[in-house]
Design a protein around this motif. Structure first.
Motif, PDB file in Angstrom:
ATOM      1  N   MET A   1       0.849  -1.202   0.000  1.00  0.00           N
ATOM      2  CA  MET A   1       0.000   0.000   0.000  1.00  0.00           C
ATOM      3  C   MET A   1       0.880   1.245   0.000  1.00  0.00           C
ATOM      4  SD  MET A   1      -2.873   1.251   2.767  1.00  0.00           S
ATOM      5  CE  MET A   1      -3.932  -0.154   2.420  1.00  0.00           C
ATOM      6  N   GLU A   2       0.558   2.207  -0.885  1.00  0.00           N
ATOM      7  CA  GLU A   2       1.311   3.443  -0.970  1.00  0.00           C
ATOM      8  C   GLU A   2       1.087   4.298   0.288  1.00  0.00           C
ATOM      9  OE1 GLU A   2       3.366   4.310  -3.343  1.00  0.00           O
ATOM     10  OE2 GLU A   2       3.006   2.552  -4.589  1.00  0.00           O
ATOM     11  N   THR A   3       2.087   5.118   0.581  1.00  0.00           N
ATOM     12  CA  THR A   3       1.983   5.988   1.749  1.00  0.00           C
ATOM     13  C   THR A   3       0.783   6.915   1.654  1.00  0.00           C
ATOM     14  OG1 THR A   3       4.390   5.934   2.021  1.00  0.00           O
ATOM     15  CG2 THR A   3       3.202   7.710   3.126  1.00  0.00           C
ATOM     16  N   ALA A   4       0.536   7.463   0.445  1.00  0.00           N
ATOM     17  CA  ALA A   4      -0.593   8.374   0.255  1.00  0.00           C
ATOM     18  C   ALA A   4      -1.915   7.678   0.519  1.00  0.00           C
ATOM     19  CB  ALA A   4      -0.570   8.948  -1.168  1.00  0.00           C
ATOM     20  N   GLU A   5      -2.043   6.432   0.105  1.00  0.00           N
ATOM     21  CA  GLU A   5      -3.276   5.679   0.324  1.00  0.00           C
ATOM     22  C   GLU A   5      -3.506   5.444   1.817  1.00  0.00           C
ATOM     23  OE1 GLU A   5      -2.634   2.157  -1.922  1.00  0.00           O
ATOM     24  OE2 GLU A   5      -3.168   3.074  -3.848  1.00  0.00           O
ATOM     25  N   LEU A   6      -2.429   5.087   2.518  1.00  0.00           N
ATOM     26  CA  LEU A   6      -2.542   4.866   3.957  1.00  0.00           C
ATOM     27  C   LEU A   6      -2.940   6.163   4.661  1.00  0.00           C
ATOM     28  CD1 LEU A   6      -2.257   3.065   6.422  1.00  0.00           C
ATOM     29  CD2 LEU A   6       0.195   3.587   6.454  1.00  0.00           C
ATOM     30  N   ALA A   7      -2.370   7.289   4.235  1.00  0.00           N
ATOM     31  CA  ALA A   7      -2.709   8.575   4.835  1.00  0.00           C
ATOM     32  C   ALA A   7      -4.177   8.899   4.621  1.00  0.00           C
ATOM     33  CB  ALA A   7      -1.830   9.677   4.239  1.00  0.00           C
ATOM     34  N   GLU A   8      -4.699   8.620   3.427  1.00  0.00           N
ATOM     35  CA  GLU A   8      -6.112   8.876   3.152  1.00  0.00           C
ATOM     36  C   GLU A   8      -7.013   8.012   4.025  1.00  0.00           C
ATOM     37  OE1 GLU A   8      -5.599  10.100  -1.583  1.00  0.00           O
ATOM     38  OE2 GLU A   8      -6.456   8.164  -1.017  1.00  0.00           O
ATOM     39  N   LEU A   9      -6.612   6.785   4.237  1.00  0.00           N
ATOM     40  CA  LEU A   9      -7.419   5.891   5.063  1.00  0.00           C
ATOM     41  C   LEU A   9      -7.434   6.336   6.521  1.00  0.00           C
ATOM     42  CD1 LEU A   9      -6.455   2.393   3.583  1.00  0.00           C
ATOM     43  CD2 LEU A   9      -8.652   3.578   3.383  1.00  0.00           C
ATOM     44  N   THR A  10      -6.320   6.840   7.024  1.00  0.00           N
ATOM     45  CA  THR A  10      -6.299   7.325   8.408  1.00  0.00           C
ATOM     46  C   THR A  10      -7.135   8.590   8.557  1.00  0.00           C
ATOM     47  OG1 THR A  10      -4.215   8.529   8.014  1.00  0.00           O
ATOM     48  CG2 THR A  10      -4.052   6.288   8.909  1.00  0.00           C
ATOM     49  N   VAL A  11      -7.130   9.445   7.503  1.00  0.00           N
ATOM     50  CA  VAL A  11      -7.996  10.624   7.522  1.00  0.00           C
ATOM     51  C   VAL A  11      -9.456  10.183   7.498  1.00  0.00           C
ATOM     52  CG1 VAL A  11      -8.747  12.659   6.237  1.00  0.00           C
ATOM     53  CG2 VAL A  11      -6.308  12.158   6.451  1.00  0.00           C
ATOM     54  N   PHE A  12      -9.766   9.207   6.643  1.00  0.00           N
ATOM     55  CA  PHE A  12     -11.133   8.680   6.584  1.00  0.00           C
ATOM     56  C   PHE A  12     -11.573   8.168   7.960  1.00  0.00           C
ATOM     57  CE2 PHE A  12     -13.453   4.650   6.575  1.00  0.00           C
ATOM     58  CZ  PHE A  12     -14.685   5.074   6.093  1.00  0.00           C
ATOM     59  N   ALA A  13     -10.716   7.423   8.651  1.00  0.00           N
ATOM     60  CA  ALA A  13     -11.071   6.859   9.959  1.00  0.00           C
ATOM     61  C   ALA A  13     -11.329   7.973  10.969  1.00  0.00           C
ATOM     62  CB  ALA A  13      -9.960   5.937  10.452  1.00  0.00           C
ATOM     63  N   SER A  14     -10.570   9.056  10.878  1.00  0.00           N
ATOM     64  CA  SER A  14     -10.752  10.170  11.811  1.00  0.00           C
ATOM     65  C   SER A  14     -12.090  10.865  11.570  1.00  0.00           C
ATOM     66  CB  SER A  14      -9.598  11.164  11.664  1.00  0.00           C
ATOM     67  OG  SER A  14      -9.697  12.197  12.612  1.00  0.00           O
ATOM     68  N   VAL A  15     -12.439  11.088  10.299  1.00  0.00           N
ATOM     69  CA  VAL A  15     -13.730  11.707   9.987  1.00  0.00           C
ATOM     70  C   VAL A  15     -14.873  10.787  10.410  1.00  0.00           C
ATOM     71  CG1 VAL A  15     -15.226  12.571   8.143  1.00  0.00           C
ATOM     72  CG2 VAL A  15     -12.766  13.031   8.070  1.00  0.00           C
ATOM     73  N   ALA A  16     -14.712   9.472  10.166  1.00  0.00           N
ATOM     74  CA  ALA A  16     -15.744   8.507  10.531  1.00  0.00           C
ATOM     75  C   ALA A  16     -15.951   8.475  12.049  1.00  0.00           C
ATOM     76  CB  ALA A  16     -15.362   7.127  10.021  1.00  0.00           C
ATOM     77  N   LYS A  17     -14.879   8.604  12.808  1.00  0.00           N
ATOM     78  CA  LYS A  17     -14.980   8.577  14.269  1.00  0.00           C
ATOM     79  C   LYS A  17     -15.740   9.794  14.787  1.00  0.00           C
ATOM     80  CE  LYS A  17     -11.343   9.527  16.790  1.00  0.00           C
ATOM     81  NZ  LYS A  17     -10.034   9.424  17.488  1.00  0.00           N
ATOM     82  N   HIS A  18     -15.439  10.962  14.235  1.00  0.00           N
ATOM     83  CA  HIS A  18     -16.032  12.202  14.750  1.00  0.00           C
ATOM     84  C   HIS A  18     -17.299  12.625  13.986  1.00  0.00           C
ATOM     85  CE1 HIS A  18     -12.638  13.017  17.391  1.00  0.00           C
ATOM     86  NE2 HIS A  18     -11.816  12.799  16.395  1.00  0.00           N
ATOM     87  N   LEU A  19     -17.467  12.077  12.767  1.00  0.00           N
ATOM     88  CA  LEU A  19     -18.520  12.556  11.864  1.00  0.00           C
ATOM     89  C   LEU A  19     -18.458  14.072  11.749  1.00  0.00           C
ATOM     90  CD1 LEU A  19     -21.536  10.227  12.749  1.00  0.00           C
ATOM     91  CD2 LEU A  19     -19.965  10.089  10.794  1.00  0.00           C
ATOM     92  N   SER A  20     -17.226  14.536  11.584  1.00  0.00           N
ATOM     93  CA  SER A  20     -16.988  15.971  11.478  1.00  0.00           C
ATOM     94  C   SER A  20     -15.640  16.198  10.813  1.00  0.00           C
ATOM     95  CB  SER A  20     -16.994  16.624  12.861  1.00  0.00           C
ATOM     96  OG  SER A  20     -16.453  17.935  12.810  1.00  0.00           O
ATOM     97  N   PHE A  21     -15.633  16.945   9.709  1.00  0.00           N
ATOM     98  CA  PHE A  21     -14.377  17.271   9.033  1.00  0.00           C
ATOM     99  C   PHE A  21     -13.538  18.214   9.906  1.00  0.00           C
ATOM    100  CE2 PHE A  21     -16.595  15.300   5.734  1.00  0.00           C
ATOM    101  CZ  PHE A  21     -15.792  15.132   4.604  1.00  0.00           C
TER     102      PHE A  21
END
Length: 293
Positions: A1-21
């Motif tokens: 997995m590319e570093t950029a893809e992993l970074a996007e997934l961690t951002v996705f998980a953070s938004v999903a946790k808070h339901l807030s950008f």
């Protein structure tokens, strides 16, 4: 997995946790626009919408919920692995997130905050709320609560200081109402009640010469803030049952006076609690050592 893809997934998980950008951006130390860009990039790459967005709210699509459910264990495992490395550091390092009671936060974190000047690599993130939260689900390293409010599956360490309640009223209130001599007399007084976030009302607890009792009080004001209760008592609204330290400034200034002092002898112990000693970071260990009684 590319570093950029992993970074996007961690951002996705953070938004999903808070339901807030915005909250995800705060957690990650970046901007909301950068978070939004990462989510758009991820959605474009996978070809599926992951969030419903409006100007007022954010919610996950069915695809987003499925992705988040599969990502959580993997990301948690990665975090545990990184936390495990912290134990090899000679100096405390990393960000420690602690959940503390709002009414007591100003009085209990001094020793922990003193560590920040000594260890530049250590950061402390404090969230103050009187609501009971699941520290694991909410991503906290530890929480601080009174003993009777601890979950049985947590490791708990008694910390300093101990706290004691006091009953206080204004000089103006006592000029119109004789001070209560026993807790039973409170039934004839206007009392300011404390409400937990659950809506439960705190009974006033007392002890003297081996006798213990609780009193269910009534009065014109119910609040979920001890600072508001102290302020209201100083204005003559009624008697308040608040932490001794919370009342100290009002007592020193003559705005509040004590009563029932010989009955206010119960001391409450606080505990710092956390889910496991496994992979405990050096930063959390240092905070525990600094705060424990």
């Amino acid at each position: 997995m590319e570093t950029a893809e992993l970074a996007e997934l961690t951002v996705f998980a953070s938004v999903a946790k808070h339901l807030s950008f915005r909250q995800a951006a705060t957690e990650r130390g970046t901007s909301a626009s950068a978070v939004s860009h990462s989510i758009r990039s991820l959605e474009s790459r996978v070809g599926v919408r992951l969030f419903h967005r409006t100007t007022r709210s954010v919610s996950m699509t069915e695809a987003g919920e499925a992705l988040y459910a599969q990502l959580q264990p993997a990301l948690a495992g990665m975090q545990h692995a990184l936390d495990g490395l912290n134990s090899f550091r000679a100096s405390p390092f990393g960000t420690i997130r602690i959940n503390v009671p709002n009414s007591l936060a100003p009085y209990i974190l001094g020793d922990a905050m003193d560590l920040l000047a000594k260890h530049p690599g250590l950061k402390l993130e404090v969230v103050s709320t009187d609501s009971l939260v699941d520290i694991v689900e909410e991503g906290f390293d530890a929480g601080i609560r009174l003993g009777e409010r601890l979950s049985q599956d947590m490791i708990a360490v008694r910390i300093k200081p101990k706290f004691r309640f006091s009953v206080v009223g204004s000089p103006g209130y006592f000029a119109q109402h004789p001070a209560p001599l026993t807790p039973h007399d409170l039934h004839h007084h206007a009392c300011i009640r404390y409400a937990f976030p659950s809506g439960k009302i705190l009974n006033w607890a007392f002890a003297k010469d081996g006798e213990m009792m609780e009193v269910e009080v009534t009065g014109p004001l119910t609040a979920d803030s001890q600072e508001l209760m102290a302020n209201a008592a100083a204005r003559g609204v009624g008697l308040a049952y608040i932490w001794e330290d919370r009342a100290a400034a009002y007592l020193h200034g003559g705005h509040l006076q004590r009563c029932l002092e010989d009955w206010c002898t119960l001391e409450e112990s606080l505990f710092l609690y956390f889910p496991s000693r496994k992979h405990q970071s050096a930063g959390l260990r240092a905070i525990i050592d600094a705060m424990k009684a």
